[in-house]
Design a protein around this motif. Structure first.
Motif, mmCIF file in Angstrom:
data_model
loop_
_atom_site.group_PDB
_atom_site.id
_atom_site.type_symbol
_atom_site.label_atom_id
_atom_site.label_comp_id
_atom_site.label_asym_id
_atom_site.label_seq_id
_atom_site.Cartn_x
_atom_site.Cartn_y
_atom_site.Cartn_z
ATOM 1 N N GLU A 88 -15.399 -3.914 3.706
ATOM 2 C CA GLU A 88 -14.023 -3.479 3.486
ATOM 3 C C GLU A 88 -13.780 -3.315 1.991
ATOM 4 O O GLU A 88 -14.221 -4.127 1.178
ATOM 5 C CB GLU A 88 -13.054 -4.526 4.057
ATOM 6 C CG GLU A 88 -11.595 -4.164 3.893
ATOM 7 C CD GLU A 88 -10.678 -5.243 4.455
ATOM 8 O OE1 GLU A 88 -9.450 -5.060 4.421
ATOM 9 O OE2 GLU A 88 -11.212 -6.281 4.923
ATOM 10 N N PHE A 89 -13.080 -2.226 1.619
ATOM 11 C CA PHE A 89 -12.685 -2.024 0.238
ATOM 12 C C PHE A 89 -11.485 -2.921 -0.046
ATOM 13 O O PHE A 89 -10.466 -2.837 0.612
ATOM 14 C CB PHE A 89 -12.324 -0.557 -0.006
ATOM 15 C CG PHE A 89 -11.861 -0.280 -1.419
ATOM 16 C CD1 PHE A 89 -12.781 -0.072 -2.433
ATOM 17 C CD2 PHE A 89 -10.507 -0.241 -1.722
ATOM 18 C CE1 PHE A 89 -12.363 0.173 -3.732
ATOM 19 C CE2 PHE A 89 -10.081 0.002 -3.023
ATOM 20 C CZ PHE A 89 -11.009 0.212 -4.022
ATOM 21 N N GLU B 35 0.831 -1.201 0.000
ATOM 22 C CA GLU B 35 0.000 0.000 0.000
ATOM 23 C C GLU B 35 0.866 1.252 0.000
ATOM 24 O O GLU B 35 1.809 1.376 0.785
ATOM 25 C CB GLU B 35 -0.918 0.009 1.223
ATOM 26 C CG GLU B 35 -1.872 -1.190 1.273
ATOM 27 C CD GLU B 35 -2.567 -1.327 2.606
ATOM 28 O OE1 GLU B 35 -2.120 -0.649 3.565
ATOM 29 O OE2 GLU B 35 -3.528 -2.104 2.704
ATOM 30 N N ILE B 36 0.541 2.195 -0.880
ATOM 31 C CA ILE B 36 1.249 3.471 -0.914
ATOM 32 C C ILE B 36 0.794 4.325 0.255
ATOM 33 O O ILE B 36 1.602 4.910 0.965
ATOM 34 C CB ILE B 36 0.985 4.197 -2.246
ATOM 35 C CG1 ILE B 36 1.422 3.307 -3.419
ATOM 36 C CG2 ILE B 36 1.712 5.532 -2.290
ATOM 37 C CD1 ILE B 36 1.051 3.856 -4.782
ATOM 38 N N PHE B 37 -0.521 4.396 0.461
ATOM 39 C CA PHE B 37 -1.073 5.020 1.670
ATOM 40 C C PHE B 37 -2.469 4.468 1.904
ATOM 41 O O PHE B 37 -3.086 3.896 1.006
ATOM 42 C CB PHE B 37 -1.097 6.561 1.573
ATOM 43 C CG PHE B 37 -2.050 7.102 0.542
ATOM 44 C CD1 PHE B 37 -3.393 7.311 0.823
ATOM 45 C CD2 PHE B 37 -1.582 7.435 -0.725
ATOM 46 C CE1 PHE B 37 -4.255 7.811 -0.128
ATOM 47 C CE2 PHE B 37 -2.447 7.938 -1.692
ATOM 48 C CZ PHE B 37 -3.777 8.125 -1.389
ATOM 49 N N LYS B 38 -2.961 4.662 3.124
ATOM 50 C CA LYS B 38 -4.250 4.089 3.502
ATOM 51 C C LYS B 38 -5.029 5.070 4.358
ATOM 52 O O LYS B 38 -4.470 5.690 5.266
ATOM 53 C CB LYS B 38 -4.033 2.783 4.278
ATOM 54 C CG LYS B 38 -5.304 2.008 4.592
ATOM 55 C CD LYS B 38 -4.974 0.666 5.228
ATOM 56 C CE LYS B 38 -6.212 -0.171 5.481
ATOM 57 N NZ LYS B 38 -5.873 -1.476 6.076
ATOM 58 N N ILE B 39 -6.322 5.215 4.052
ATOM 59 C CA ILE B 39 -7.230 6.045 4.846
ATOM 60 C C ILE B 39 -8.394 5.161 5.257
ATOM 61 O O ILE B 39 -9.243 4.801 4.441
ATOM 62 C CB ILE B 39 -7.734 7.261 4.051
ATOM 63 C CG1 ILE B 39 -6.555 8.127 3.583
ATOM 64 C CG2 ILE B 39 -8.692 8.084 4.905
ATOM 65 C CD1 ILE B 39 -6.963 9.282 2.702
ATOM 66 N N ILE C 253 -4.584 2.950 -1.389
ATOM 67 C CA ILE C 253 -4.028 3.021 -2.737
ATOM 68 C C ILE C 253 -2.845 2.075 -2.774
ATOM 69 O O ILE C 253 -1.891 2.225 -2.013
ATOM 70 C CB ILE C 253 -3.575 4.447 -3.093
ATOM 71 C CG1 ILE C 253 -4.770 5.404 -3.099
ATOM 72 C CG2 ILE C 253 -2.870 4.454 -4.446
ATOM 73 C CD1 ILE C 253 -5.797 5.091 -4.165
ATOM 74 N N ARG C 254 -2.928 1.077 -3.634
ATOM 75 C CA ARG C 254 -1.899 0.042 -3.707
ATOM 76 C C ARG C 254 -1.048 0.203 -4.961
ATOM 77 O O ARG C 254 -1.488 0.747 -5.968
ATOM 78 C CB ARG C 254 -2.556 -1.348 -3.709
ATOM 79 C CG ARG C 254 -3.401 -1.638 -2.475
ATOM 80 C CD ARG C 254 -4.157 -2.954 -2.620
ATOM 81 N NE ARG C 254 -4.949 -3.251 -1.446
ATOM 82 C CZ ARG C 254 -4.528 -3.954 -0.402
ATOM 83 N NH1 ARG C 254 -3.297 -4.440 -0.422
ATOM 84 N NH2 ARG C 254 -5.292 -4.175 0.631
#
Length: 274
Positions: free
Chosen positions: A100-101, A13-17, A22-23
């Protein structure tokens, strides 16, 4: 550690909210589609086709790739899940044990190939008004590059892993809790697909083979599925019990054989001036 052994442990994951992330895998798909759009624009200009028709091609290709690859994964590798949770197959969400996304994890290249061919048939009839082989001969050029990005995404996810090398050479997939090297099968395929892309670019731009209806499409199928067939020897089976599915071949190899034969047919069929 030796110079030939790499400890591989990137975060997927590049970042997670919250549950939305965003993977790298998703980013690779974005690169694939954007570069594909750029290349097809160049081809459309070269073929003197209206650029306005490119928008429809992009939509047809994206939808067909995702749906075809997703359905193909479950049809070929996990049909029980398709029966039990059909909504989770076509939607990028998991509903249990909690919402969950998930994105579209679980994609099969064989399914994507079938989906894109069906989409190109519809596109050629409804939008382009040319024979289906005309667009197939041209879209395979960016598709080869896109396949490279998909395999790089698999590498970032530490999935579709290779078999142990039983030596000091290979990738140690730390994310999987391992301490021994495996074949970087994803990298083998990615490099091979980049070479195939280069071959197709050369054939399209530097030879008259594109005038032979079906030739580039057939060449792409022969090269890509032959690579897939041989790289499978270095991969772990994606489904338990499928490493020796038919005649000692796994699922990916069995599915590749008819596609290689299809490619040979289009390369060498008679009266193929288009």
């Amino acid at each position: 550690m030796t110079i030939l052994q790499i400890d591989w442990n990137p975060a997927p994951e590049i970042f997670k909210i919250g549950s939305f992330a965003i993977r790298y895998y998703s980013l690779m798909f974005v690169f694939a589609f954007m570069l594909g759009l750029y290349l097809m624009k160049k081809i459309f200009i070269n073929e003197k086709i209206q650029i306005e028709k490119l928008d429809s091609l992009f939509i047809y290709t994206v939808v067909a790739t995702l749906i075809g690859a997703r359905l193909g994964h479950f049809l070929f590798y996990d049909p029980e899940f398709l029966i039990r949770k059909p909504l989770e197959v076509i939607l990028p969400f998991r509903f249990s044990p909690k919402f969950e996304f998930t994105g579209f994890a679980g994609l099969a290249s064989h399914g994507a190939a079938i989906g894109v061919i069906i989409a190109m048939y519809l596109y050629s009839k409804k939008v382009l008004k040319k024979p289906i082989l005309f667009i197939l001969d041209r879209i395979v050029v960016p598709v080869a590059l896109g396949a490279m990005f998909v395999r790089l995404g698999n590498l970032m996810n530490s999935e579709i892993i290779g078999k142990p090398t039983n030596s000091n050479y290979g990738f140690v997939f730390k994310r999987l809790g391992e301490d021994f090297p495996r074949h970087p099968a994803q990298l083998y395929e990615a490099i091979s697909y980049l070479v195939i892309f280069g071959i197709l670019m050369f054939v399209y731009w530097k030879t008259d083979k594109k005038q032979r209806s079906g030739y580039l499409f057939g060449l792409f199928f022969v090269l890509l599925w032959t690579v897939r067939f041989f790289v499978e020897f270095f991969k772990e089976a994606q489904v338990e019990g499928r490493e020796d599915w038919i005649f000692g071949l796994n699922t990916g190899q069995v599915l590749s054989i008819p596609l290689i034969l299809v490619g040979l047919y289009f390369m060498f069929k008679k009266n193929n001036k288009g």
